[in-house]
Scaffold this active site. Structure first.
Site, PDB file in Angstrom:
ATOM      1  N   ALA A  53       7.742   4.576  27.667  1.00 12.65           N
ATOM      2  CA  ALA A  53       8.284   5.094  28.923  1.00 12.65           C
ATOM      3  C   ALA A  53       7.572   4.408  30.070  1.00 12.65           C
ATOM      4  CB  ALA A  53       8.095   6.606  29.012  1.00 12.65           C
ATOM      5  N   ALA A  67       7.498   4.957  34.270  1.00  9.07           N
ATOM      6  CA  ALA A  67       7.971   5.741  35.410  1.00  9.07           C
ATOM      7  C   ALA A  67       7.287   5.260  36.686  1.00  9.07           C
ATOM      8  CB  ALA A  67       7.698   7.225  35.170  1.00  9.07           C
ATOM      9  N   ALA A 118       3.213   5.914  36.223  1.00  9.75           N
ATOM     10  CA  ALA A 118       2.498   5.447  35.035  1.00  9.75           C
ATOM     11  C   ALA A 118       3.482   5.012  33.958  1.00  9.75           C
ATOM     12  CB  ALA A 118       1.595   6.561  34.501  1.00  9.75           C
ATOM     13  N   GLN A 119       2.939   4.424  32.899  1.00  7.00           N
ATOM     14  CA  GLN A 119       3.735   4.145  31.704  1.00  7.00           C
ATOM     15  C   GLN A 119       2.939   4.588  30.479  1.00  7.00           C
ATOM     16  OE1 GLN A 119       4.435  -0.068  32.291  1.00  7.00           O
ATOM     17  NE2 GLN A 119       2.937  -0.645  30.720  1.00  7.00           N
ATOM     18  N   VAL A 120       3.663   4.753  29.357  1.00  5.28           N
ATOM     19  CA  VAL A 120       3.080   5.336  28.157  1.00  5.28           C
ATOM     20  C   VAL A 120       3.198   4.365  26.986  1.00  5.28           C
ATOM     21  CG1 VAL A 120       3.167   7.263  26.532  1.00  5.28           C
ATOM     22  CG2 VAL A 120       3.636   7.659  28.967  1.00  5.28           C
ATOM     23  N   LYS A 141      -1.294   7.321  28.444  1.00  2.56           N
ATOM     24  CA  LYS A 141      -0.639   7.211  29.742  1.00  2.56           C
ATOM     25  C   LYS A 141      -1.557   6.418  30.674  1.00  2.56           C
ATOM     26  CE  LYS A 141       1.730  10.183  33.121  1.00  2.56           C
ATOM     27  NZ  LYS A 141       2.076  11.592  33.423  1.00  2.56           N
ATOM     28  N   ASP A 172       8.613  20.191  35.174  1.00  2.00           N
ATOM     29  CA  ASP A 172       9.361  18.939  34.982  1.00  2.00           C
ATOM     30  C   ASP A 172      10.029  18.989  33.609  1.00  2.00           C
ATOM     31  OD1 ASP A 172      10.337  16.452  35.594  1.00  2.00           O
ATOM     32  OD2 ASP A 172       8.526  15.365  35.052  1.00  2.00           O
TER      33      ASP A 172
END
Length: 515
Positions: A131, A133, A136-138, A152, A287
């Site tokens: 992911a 966003a 951040a990214q994972v 993350k 969320d």
């Protein structure tokens, strides 16, 4: 002056992006916005998409403008009172996705933040993020002891970009509050402050780790709802490592059916968990889109991404419960009274008129089939019509209302003919009995009395100081004053003996409760 010039040019650039997507309507709130819109239309090529609803056009423009604008859109999705219910609903589906940054940069951030060579931290690392966003990214990885984890990683330089954009948002909000008195009750500056606080919390992953830990503790005894464990040794300000969870997205109906999952039972579990978050704990996942909820082969729901969380204090929970109960039982006078008691509507307004407004909202919604009732939209409509009564914005309720709408949308995907509030009705009724029944009110009165007793010495001391009669031996009253107080205690004046008797009764009650 420098700030004025800088933000003026940035506002023009933003307007041109809005013009390309035919989404200039937010400029109506800005002084000179109509002139700015005309200028933007003349200088920006239109990219099409006018057949889309206004909210979707705005969402596309915000996605193009970048991370801070995406977060602004998500914040505005909770403000139906400010931008309208339809636009807010469209913004709630705003896609928080950006192109990923390189795995090499992610590794460098991880190594620097955890102050250790990368090879000693992880033996496997999936270089393609699962992911990406706005913040951040994972990546998935494996630790030397064989545990599968999700990492993350904060985007490089994201703090600088957000700081620049937030300055623009504050500048516009200040102009709106200064020039548009009728909009002050909507608290535009407070909305941006809420966004700033949320982003600051999101960008420090230690806070998110703490939220996940608290959330996990709240559901530690629930076998149907799982929160992954935090790896604190591999977590820092810009890196968060937690247990990897497996399963299918909760909105993948086909995959759920292939696993043999009973979707009505799954919805009941999710509804119960949401109710417990809000009313039992006062701490909820704000969320709750389907990408953050996964279901394993046993039907257990796993939750991820704890960057946006909401809190509701106990008194607000009580008000909210009574408000919802009043709507569901069509007791509109009680709904109106709660708004006045909570201070949401100013005392000088007409209770009867506000009761009429509550009826106008409740009757059309409650006349529908149970499966079609949306409590989230009911609250949203209530917030929309309150301008006439000077009702100020309640940020904590707006976040909850937005989360309710997302949860209700998910419930219709899982089981279109069921209503999540009806499935969790036994929990609601039990909570109502425990918190709004006679015994609960007696317990609350006793608690407040105990709190008053604990504060009493301080109150007396403050009164002594204020009266200027505090001596080294304590408070000295003139004999005539004592005699007067005694005489008045027999009549309608200050009941000294009655006060002492009341204090004794309260003290005895507290002692019995605490026994």
């Amino acid at each position: 002056m420098i700030r004025f010039v800088r933000n003026s040019f940035r506002l023009i650039g933003m307007a041109r992006t809005l013009a390309r997507h035919d989404a200039l309507f937010p400029l109506d709130l800005v002084p000179g916005g109509k002139f700015l819109a005309v200028l933007a239309r003349l200088t920006a090529p239109f990219s099409g998409g006018s057949s889309l609803p206004p909210g979707r056009r705005l969402a596309r423009a915000l996605e193009e403008l970048g991370p801070a604008f995406i977060k602004l859109g998500q914040t505005l999705a909770t403000r139906a009172d400010l931008i309208g219910e339809d636009v807010a609903a469209d913004l709630s589906s705003l896609q928080d996705r950006l192109p990923p940054f390189s795995a090499d940069i992610a590794k460098r951030v991880i190594s620097r933040q955890l102050d250790a060579p990368f090879e000693t931290l992880f033996v496997e690392f999936d270089e393609t993020p699962v992911a990406a966003a706005s913040i951040a990214q994972v990546h998935f990885a494996k630790t030397p002891d064989g545990r599968e984890v999700a990492i993350k990683v904060l985007r490089p330089d994201i703090a600088v970009r957000f700081s620049r954009d937030l300055d623009l948002f504050y500048w516009v909000a200040e102009i709106v509050e200064w020039t548009q008195p009728r909009l002050r009750r909507l608290k535009p500056l407070e909305t941006i402050k809420t966004l700033e606080d949320s982003v600051k919390m999101e960008m420090d992953f230690r806070f998110e780790a703490a939220a996940a830990s608290e959330f996990r503790e709240n559901f530690r005894d629930d076998p149907t709802y799982y929160i992954p464990e935090i790896d604190w040794e591999r977590t820092a300000q810009h890196v968060l490592t937690m247990e990897r969870v497996r399963g299918v997205r909760i909105d993948n109906v086909e995959a759920l059916d292939n696993l043999g999952i009973n979707r009505t039972e799954l919805l009941a579990k999710a509804a119960a968990a949401f109710f417990q978050q809000v009313f039992r704990d006062g701490f909820f996942h704000a969320d709750m889109h389907p990408g953050n909820l996964f279901v394993d082969e046993n039907g257990r729901v796993s939750v991820v991404d704890f960057g946006i969380m909401g809190r509701v204090d106990r008194q607000t929970r009580l008000y909210l419960a009574e408000m919802l109960l009043g709507f569901l039982t069509r007791d509109y006078r009680r709904v109106a009274e709660i708004h006045f008691e909570a201070g949401y509507v100013p005392r000088h307004q007409s209770l009867e008129n506000f009761q009429q407004v509550c009826r106008s909202i409740g009757e059309p919604i409650l006349g529908k089939e149970l499966a079609d009732i949306s409590v989230g939209r009911l609250l949203g409509q209530l917030f929309q019509v309150t301008e006439t009564f000077g009702m100020e914005t309640q940020p904590q309720l707006l976040m909850l209302q937005k989360t309710m709408i997302v949860a209700e949308g998910l419930s219709r995907i899982l089981s279109p003919n069921e209503n999540m509030w009806n499935l969790s009705r036994p929990l609601i009724e039990e909570w109502m009995r425990d918190n709004l029944g006679p015994e609960a009110k007696i317990a609350e009165a006793t608690r407040q009395a105990g709190s008053m007793l604990r504060r009493l010495p301080g109150v007396i001391e403050a009164a002594e100081r204020a009266s200027g009669v505090l001596t080294e031996q304590g408070l000295k009253l003139h004999p005539d004053t004592v005699a007067s107080m005694g005489r008045r205690g027999k009549g309608r004046g200050f009941p000294l003996n009655g006060l002492l008797l009341w204090l004794a009764i309260v003290g005895l009650t507290v002692a019995l409760v605490l026994k």
